[in-house]
Design a protein around this motif. Structure first.
Motif, PDB file in Angstrom:
ATOM      1  N   ARG A 209     -50.855   9.123 -17.502  1.00  0.00           N
ATOM      2  CA  ARG A 209     -49.415   8.844 -17.455  1.00  0.00           C
ATOM      3  C   ARG A 209     -49.044   7.360 -17.477  1.00  0.00           C
ATOM      4  O   ARG A 209     -47.858   7.023 -17.482  1.00  0.00           O
ATOM      5  CB  ARG A 209     -48.816   9.507 -16.199  1.00  0.00           C
ATOM      6  CG  ARG A 209     -49.047  11.013 -16.171  1.00  0.00           C
ATOM      7  CD  ARG A 209     -48.150  11.691 -15.180  1.00  0.00           C
ATOM      8  NE  ARG A 209     -46.743  11.428 -15.454  1.00  0.00           N
ATOM      9  CZ  ARG A 209     -45.756  11.757 -14.619  1.00  0.00           C
ATOM     10  NH1 ARG A 209     -46.042  12.334 -13.473  1.00  0.00           N
ATOM     11  NH2 ARG A 209     -44.511  11.499 -14.926  1.00  0.00           N
ATOM     12  N   LEU A 210     -50.060   6.471 -17.497  1.00  0.00           N
ATOM     13  CA  LEU A 210     -49.767   5.044 -17.359  1.00  0.00           C
ATOM     14  C   LEU A 210     -48.897   4.460 -18.471  1.00  0.00           C
ATOM     15  O   LEU A 210     -48.196   3.482 -18.253  1.00  0.00           O
ATOM     16  CB  LEU A 210     -51.067   4.237 -17.262  1.00  0.00           C
ATOM     17  CG  LEU A 210     -51.880   4.445 -15.988  1.00  0.00           C
ATOM     18  CD1 LEU A 210     -53.144   3.584 -16.038  1.00  0.00           C
ATOM     19  CD2 LEU A 210     -51.063   4.084 -14.759  1.00  0.00           C
ATOM     20  N   THR A 211     -48.953   5.080 -19.672  1.00  0.00           N
ATOM     21  CA  THR A 211     -48.167   4.513 -20.774  1.00  0.00           C
ATOM     22  C   THR A 211     -46.737   5.058 -20.801  1.00  0.00           C
ATOM     23  O   THR A 211     -45.956   4.698 -21.671  1.00  0.00           O
ATOM     24  CB  THR A 211     -48.842   4.761 -22.142  1.00  0.00           C
ATOM     25  OG1 THR A 211     -49.027   6.164 -22.294  1.00  0.00           O
ATOM     26  CG2 THR A 211     -50.177   4.056 -22.257  1.00  0.00           C
ATOM     27  N   VAL A 217     -48.384   3.253 -10.485  1.00  0.00           N
ATOM     28  CA  VAL A 217     -49.241   3.887  -9.492  1.00  0.00           C
ATOM     29  C   VAL A 217     -48.692   3.574  -8.108  1.00  0.00           C
ATOM     30  O   VAL A 217     -48.604   4.434  -7.246  1.00  0.00           O
ATOM     31  CB  VAL A 217     -50.694   3.366  -9.619  1.00  0.00           C
ATOM     32  CG1 VAL A 217     -51.559   3.919  -8.506  1.00  0.00           C
ATOM     33  CG2 VAL A 217     -51.257   3.730 -10.988  1.00  0.00           C
ATOM     34  N   ASP A 218     -48.291   2.317  -7.933  1.00  0.00           N
ATOM     35  CA  ASP A 218     -47.793   1.867  -6.645  1.00  0.00           C
ATOM     36  C   ASP A 218     -46.531   1.040  -6.924  1.00  0.00           C
ATOM     37  O   ASP A 218     -46.617  -0.132  -7.295  1.00  0.00           O
ATOM     38  CB  ASP A 218     -48.894   1.027  -5.976  1.00  0.00           C
ATOM     39  CG  ASP A 218     -48.465   0.468  -4.624  1.00  0.00           C
ATOM     40  OD1 ASP A 218     -47.245   0.447  -4.347  1.00  0.00           O
ATOM     41  OD2 ASP A 218     -49.354   0.041  -3.866  1.00  0.00           O
ATOM     42  N   SER A 219     -45.373   1.677  -6.775  1.00  0.00           N
ATOM     43  CA  SER A 219     -44.115   1.027  -7.163  1.00  0.00           C
ATOM     44  C   SER A 219     -43.894  -0.258  -6.388  1.00  0.00           C
ATOM     45  O   SER A 219     -43.447  -1.263  -6.934  1.00  0.00           O
ATOM     46  CB  SER A 219     -42.924   1.924  -6.881  1.00  0.00           C
ATOM     47  OG  SER A 219     -43.145   3.161  -7.415  1.00  0.00           O
ATOM     48  N   GLY A 226     -43.673  -8.415  -9.790  1.00  0.00           N
ATOM     49  CA  GLY A 226     -42.700  -8.721 -10.839  1.00  0.00           C
ATOM     50  C   GLY A 226     -42.802  -7.799 -12.044  1.00  0.00           C
ATOM     51  O   GLY A 226     -42.309  -8.108 -13.119  1.00  0.00           O
ATOM     52  N   GLY A 227     -43.476  -6.657 -11.867  1.00  0.00           N
ATOM     53  CA  GLY A 227     -43.649  -5.727 -12.992  1.00  0.00           C
ATOM     54  C   GLY A 227     -42.377  -4.949 -13.292  1.00  0.00           C
ATOM     55  O   GLY A 227     -41.585  -4.667 -12.400  1.00  0.00           O
ATOM     56  N   THR A 228     -42.190  -4.589 -14.563  1.00  0.00           N
ATOM     57  CA  THR A 228     -41.013  -3.798 -14.947  1.00  0.00           C
ATOM     58  C   THR A 228     -41.375  -2.329 -15.133  1.00  0.00           C
ATOM     59  O   THR A 228     -40.499  -1.492 -15.255  1.00  0.00           O
ATOM     60  CB  THR A 228     -40.433  -4.297 -16.284  1.00  0.00           C
ATOM     61  OG1 THR A 228     -41.455  -4.149 -17.285  1.00  0.00           O
ATOM     62  CG2 THR A 228     -39.997  -5.740 -16.208  1.00  0.00           C
ATOM     63  N   GLY A 229     -42.663  -2.022 -15.194  1.00  0.00           N
ATOM     64  CA  GLY A 229     -43.093  -0.645 -15.439  1.00  0.00           C
ATOM     65  C   GLY A 229     -43.036  -0.279 -16.920  1.00  0.00           C
ATOM     66  O   GLY A 229     -43.201   0.882 -17.290  1.00  0.00           O
ATOM     67  N   LEU A 232     -47.157  -1.187 -20.357  1.00  0.00           N
ATOM     68  CA  LEU A 232     -48.098  -0.337 -21.095  1.00  0.00           C
ATOM     69  C   LEU A 232     -47.387   0.533 -22.124  1.00  0.00           C
ATOM     70  O   LEU A 232     -47.983   0.899 -23.143  1.00  0.00           O
ATOM     71  CB  LEU A 232     -48.925   0.518 -20.129  1.00  0.00           C
ATOM     72  CG  LEU A 232     -49.977  -0.259 -19.317  1.00  0.00           C
ATOM     73  CD1 LEU A 232     -50.681   0.656 -18.334  1.00  0.00           C
ATOM     74  CD2 LEU A 232     -50.996  -0.923 -20.238  1.00  0.00           C
ATOM     75  N   ALA A 233     -46.116   0.869 -21.881  1.00  0.00           N
ATOM     76  CA  ALA A 233     -45.342   1.630 -22.877  1.00  0.00           C
ATOM     77  C   ALA A 233     -45.170   0.776 -24.138  1.00  0.00           C
ATOM     78  O   ALA A 233     -45.328   1.268 -25.268  1.00  0.00           O
ATOM     79  CB  ALA A 233     -43.986   2.032 -22.310  1.00  0.00           C
ATOM     80  N   ILE A 234     -44.905  -0.514 -23.941  1.00  0.00           N
ATOM     81  CA  ILE A 234     -44.773  -1.438 -25.080  1.00  0.00           C
ATOM     82  C   ILE A 234     -46.107  -1.540 -25.823  1.00  0.00           C
ATOM     83  O   ILE A 234     -46.162  -1.438 -27.056  1.00  0.00           O
ATOM     84  CB  ILE A 234     -44.289  -2.827 -24.583  1.00  0.00           C
ATOM     85  CG1 ILE A 234     -42.842  -2.719 -24.062  1.00  0.00           C
ATOM     86  CG2 ILE A 234     -44.400  -3.882 -25.678  1.00  0.00           C
ATOM     87  CD1 ILE A 234     -42.330  -3.966 -23.337  1.00  0.00           C
TER      88      ILE A 234
HETATM   89  P1  ADP Z   1     -45.984  -2.873 -14.517  1.00  0.00           P
HETATM   90  O1  ADP Z   1     -44.842  -3.674 -15.005  1.00  0.00           O
HETATM   91  O2  ADP Z   1     -45.677  -2.077 -13.281  1.00  0.00           O
HETATM   92  O3  ADP Z   1     -47.233  -3.665 -14.402  1.00  0.00           O
HETATM   93  P2  ADP Z   1     -47.312  -1.426 -16.701  1.00  0.00           P
HETATM   94  O4  ADP Z   1     -46.733  -0.443 -17.655  1.00  0.00           O
HETATM   95  O5  ADP Z   1     -47.876  -2.682 -17.274  1.00  0.00           O
HETATM   96  O6  ADP Z   1     -46.177  -1.734 -15.634  1.00  0.00           O
HETATM   97  O7  ADP Z   1     -48.451  -0.711 -15.844  1.00  0.00           O
HETATM   98  C1  ADP Z   1     -48.185   0.537 -15.236  1.00  0.00           C
HETATM   99  C2  ADP Z   1     -48.967   0.685 -13.940  1.00  0.00           C
HETATM  100  O8  ADP Z   1     -50.366   0.801 -14.216  1.00  0.00           O
HETATM  101  C3  ADP Z   1     -48.854  -0.488 -12.985  1.00  0.00           C
HETATM  102  O9  ADP Z   1     -47.717  -0.379 -12.165  1.00  0.00           O
HETATM  103  C4  ADP Z   1     -50.146  -0.381 -12.180  1.00  0.00           C
HETATM  104  O10 ADP Z   1     -49.950   0.535 -11.128  1.00  0.00           O
HETATM  105  C5  ADP Z   1     -51.123   0.253 -13.153  1.00  0.00           C
HETATM  106  N1  ADP Z   1     -52.088  -0.720 -13.751  1.00  0.00           N
HETATM  107  C6  ADP Z   1     -52.009  -1.280 -14.970  1.00  0.00           C
HETATM  108  N2  ADP Z   1     -53.073  -2.076 -15.227  1.00  0.00           N
HETATM  109  C7  ADP Z   1     -53.857  -2.028 -14.122  1.00  0.00           C
HETATM  110  C8  ADP Z   1     -55.116  -2.625 -13.745  1.00  0.00           C
HETATM  111  N3  ADP Z   1     -55.776  -3.464 -14.572  1.00  0.00           N
HETATM  112  N4  ADP Z   1     -55.612  -2.310 -12.520  1.00  0.00           N
HETATM  113  C9  ADP Z   1     -54.973  -1.473 -11.684  1.00  0.00           C
HETATM  114  N5  ADP Z   1     -53.784  -0.880 -11.980  1.00  0.00           N
HETATM  115  C10 ADP Z   1     -53.235  -1.138 -13.175  1.00  0.00           C
END
Ligand code: ADP
Length: 265
Positions: A209-211, A217-219, A226-229, A232-234
């Motif tokens: 589901r990460l993309t 995983v942990d909001s 500073g993540g937007t979530g 990985l979708a991009i």
């Molecule tokens: P974000 O802006 O939250 O970083 P992403 O779409 O880049 O959003 O990543 C989604 C989620 O995947 C992150 O919130 C994090 O929980 C997890 N994640 C991504 N890359 C890693 C990594 N290298 N190690 C651990 N968790 C990761």
């Protein structure tokens, strides 16, 4: 199926009678639901910093009016919240751009190793601040592939920033590129770009589901970083546009590797 949606219509056929038509519209229903979820998510993500900003404006006008120390502290928080909104809007624009270009083949050629070198150079200060070592593992020969330079740079930045942000102090982040070789997954020659870290890893249940947009995983940790979530979708859309494959593998307690397999034509 059980979760399918059908559009049912009755057609009258002269002389014969009536015909009942079932049309499977599940995909349309799902697309509509996804769009509604997305709009709700965006609204929520924008409202959170906006509410904070409005609250601090009130405080600055009232209770904190004559307290210089409090004022400075609140202004710093307001700046951070405004920065968060700015990043979110920037990522939304990137997402909409890469989505609309997904079916347009990139026409230019890119020196992949050069791009990895320059991106690593650009991210070196971030790695230094996070006390993460950044290592490159690249083939000696230049490697040109068909691709969009800005978009591939975006992929490298998003993946490397994630590796740095989520792996934490003392971890090692390696950016590697393999020499072109035949890959069964592409059914042609490909080159693999891998970003590996020695961080805490990701529980396997989250990986598929990460993309998804706004999936974290942990909001709390994502926001703190500073993540937007949307990172990985991009990445996923850009990899699709390049007819590549994205693979995320991770071992809890050992680290994460994200690889992008790209056609080497
Ligand atoms: P974000 O802006 O939250 O970083 P992403 O779409 O880049 O959003 O990543 C989604 C989620 O995947 C992150 O919130 C994090 O929980 C997890 N994640 C991504 N890359 C890693 C990594 N290298 N190690 C651990 N968790 C990761």
């Amino acid at each position: 199926g059980q979760d399918s949606t059908y559009k049912v219509s009755v057609r009258h056929i002269p002389e014969l009678g009536a015909m009942i038509c079932f049309e499977d519209v599940t995909h349309l229903e799902q697309a509509g639901q996804m769009r509604r979820d997305f709009v709700a998510n965006v609204s929520h993500e924008l409202r959170t910093p906006l509410t904070a900003l409005m609250g601090f404006i009130e405080t600055l006008r009232g209770p904190a009016k004559d307290d210089a120390t409090a004022r400075e502290r609140f202004l710093a928080i307001m700046e951070r919240e405004a920065g968060r909104m700015n990043r979110l809007v920037g990522d939304l624009l990137s997402l909409s751009r890469v989505e609309s270009e997904e079916r347009v083949r990139p026409k230019t050629r890119v020196d992949l190793c050069g791009l990895v070198r320059s991106t690593a150079h650009w991210l070196a200060p971030l790695a230094k601040d996070a006390e993460v070592t950044l290592t490159l593992d690249l083939p000696a020969d230049p490697l040109e592939i068909a691709g969009d330079q800005d978009q591939l740079r975006q992929v490298l930045i998003n993946l490397t920033e994630n590796a740095i942000k989520y792996s934490g102090k003392g971890s090692e982040v390696t950016l590697s590129v393999t020499a072109p070789a035949y890959h069964a997954r592409l059914r042609s020659a490909g080159t693999e770009l891998t970003i590996r870290d020695t961080g805490a890893g990701i529980d396997p249940v989250h990986i598929p589901r990460l993309t998804e947009r706004f999936y974290r995983v942990d909001s709390h940790r994502s926001r703190e970083m500073g993540g937007t979530g949307l990172g990985l979708a991009i990445v996923k859309h850009i990899v699709n546009r390049h007819r590549g494959r994205l693979r995320i593998s991770s071992t809890k307690g050992q680290g994460t590797a994200v690889s992008v397999l790209l056609p080497a034509d």
